[in-house]
Design an enzyme around this catalytic site. Structure first.
Site, PDB file in Angstrom:
ATOM      1  N   GLY A  15     -68.819   8.054 -48.707  1.00  7.07           N
ATOM      2  CA  GLY A  15     -69.042   8.367 -50.107  1.00  7.07           C
ATOM      3  C   GLY A  15     -69.269   9.829 -50.407  1.00  7.07           C
ATOM      4  CG  ASN A  17     -64.540  12.711 -53.467  1.00  6.67           C
ATOM      5  OD1 ASN A  17     -64.598  13.840 -53.935  1.00  6.67           O
ATOM      6  ND2 ASN A  17     -63.541  12.310 -52.691  1.00  6.67           N
ATOM      7  NE  ARG A  94     -60.768  -5.556 -50.222  1.00  6.64           N
ATOM      8  CZ  ARG A  94     -60.198  -6.431 -49.400  1.00  6.64           C
ATOM      9  NH1 ARG A  94     -59.963  -6.115 -48.134  1.00  6.64           N
ATOM     10  NH2 ARG A  94     -59.841  -7.628 -49.843  1.00  6.64           N
ATOM     11  CG  LEU A  96     -59.080  -2.696 -57.213  1.00  5.33           C
ATOM     12  CD1 LEU A  96     -59.564  -1.604 -58.150  1.00  5.33           C
ATOM     13  CD2 LEU A  96     -60.191  -3.710 -56.946  1.00  5.33           C
ATOM     14  CG  ASN A 110     -58.023   6.362 -56.578  1.00  2.00           C
ATOM     15  OD1 ASN A 110     -58.980   6.096 -55.859  1.00  2.00           O
ATOM     16  ND2 ASN A 110     -56.829   6.678 -56.077  1.00  2.00           N
ATOM     17  CG  HIS A 112     -53.756  10.137 -53.348  1.00  2.00           C
ATOM     18  ND1 HIS A 112     -53.906   9.191 -52.353  1.00  2.00           N
ATOM     19  CD2 HIS A 112     -52.615  10.817 -53.064  1.00  2.00           C
ATOM     20  CE1 HIS A 112     -52.890   9.293 -51.517  1.00  2.00           C
ATOM     21  NE2 HIS A 112     -52.100  10.263 -51.918  1.00  2.00           N
ATOM     22  CG  ASP A 148     -52.293   6.484 -53.862  1.00  2.00           C
ATOM     23  OD1 ASP A 148     -53.503   6.342 -54.137  1.00  2.00           O
ATOM     24  OD2 ASP A 148     -51.862   6.442 -52.701  1.00  2.00           O
TER      25      ASP A 148
END
Length: 223
Positions: A15, A17, A94, A96, A110, A112, A148
């Site tokens: 974790g 970020n 995971r 989704l 998100n 990336h 992504d």
């Protein structure tokens, strides 16, 4: 100042970020607060880090469910009970389903480690180096069912050096991520970035770039 948005952060590991978001949210003028950190891994190190900030934590172990739908229903209820406004994936490993993504449409971010839409998926840094790419970076985007993919909120560019290994490039990109994610969340939580026709529109239709720490942000400053 208007009420801060309540943010849930989803993690599966250390974790880092999430920690950058938690640090940013300590500022009185930051438009979001980290209200809960949830993990699908019971012993994820990031849960202990979150508790050090005084953040509520929760575990929804995906291994205890027969299917993804059951897991996601349980996760959704944890977030709903915490009155979450926005979600941030931060190393959440995971995929989704459409039902979950649709439930949080335009409210889930998100990050990336590439300049999307280039280099989606895994082993990003190895592929960047193998291709001889000279610029890499990180992207914060709204989540869509496709991995992504989704409207891009902000990006940070970093150089790829001639002597880089995947590990050294990954470390440089991670530093950029730690600056970029709080910046992008502030844009969204502060109402300065929103989705229109599957593209992100920034307040004021700004076109200039601004730097934050060492990476070059490819969006306006949040202020």
């Amino acid at each position: 100042m208007t009420a801060r948005k309540r943010v849930g952060v989803l993690i599966s590991g250390r974790g880092s970020n999430m920690v950058s978001l938690a640090h940013a949210a300590q500022a009185d003028d930051y438009p979001a607060e980290i209200a809960i950190v949830a993990s699908n891994v019971p012993d994820a190190p990031g849960l202990a880090r979150a508790r050090e900030f005084g953040i509520k934590t929760a575990t929804v172990d995906h291994k205890l469910f027969d299917d993804r739908a059951g897991f996601e229903r349980a996760l959704h209820m944890v977030l709903k009970d915490a009155n979450i406004d926005l979600l941030c994936n931060a190393g959440f490993l995971r995929l989704l389903t459409k039902d979950f993504v649709d439930a949080w449409l335009d409210r889930q971010l998100n990050i990336h480690p590439s300049l999307l839409p280039a280099y989606k998926g895994l082993h990003t840094h190895e592929r960047v180096i193998a291709d001889g790419t000279r610029i890499s970076g990180a992207t914060v985007h709204f989540v869509r069912t496709e991995m992504d993919a989704g409207p891009i909120v902000a990006q940070a560019a970093v150089p790829v050096l001639s002597n880089d290994s995947a590990d050294t490039l990954a470390a440089r990109v991670l530093d950029a991520e730690h600056a970029l994610y709080p910046h992008a969340l502030a844009l969204v939580a502060g109402g300065k970035a929103r989705v229109v026709d599957e593209r992100v529109v920034h307040a004021g239709d700004a076109t200039t770039s601004a730097s934050l720490m060492s990476p070059q942000l490819l969006v306006p400053n949040a202020g």
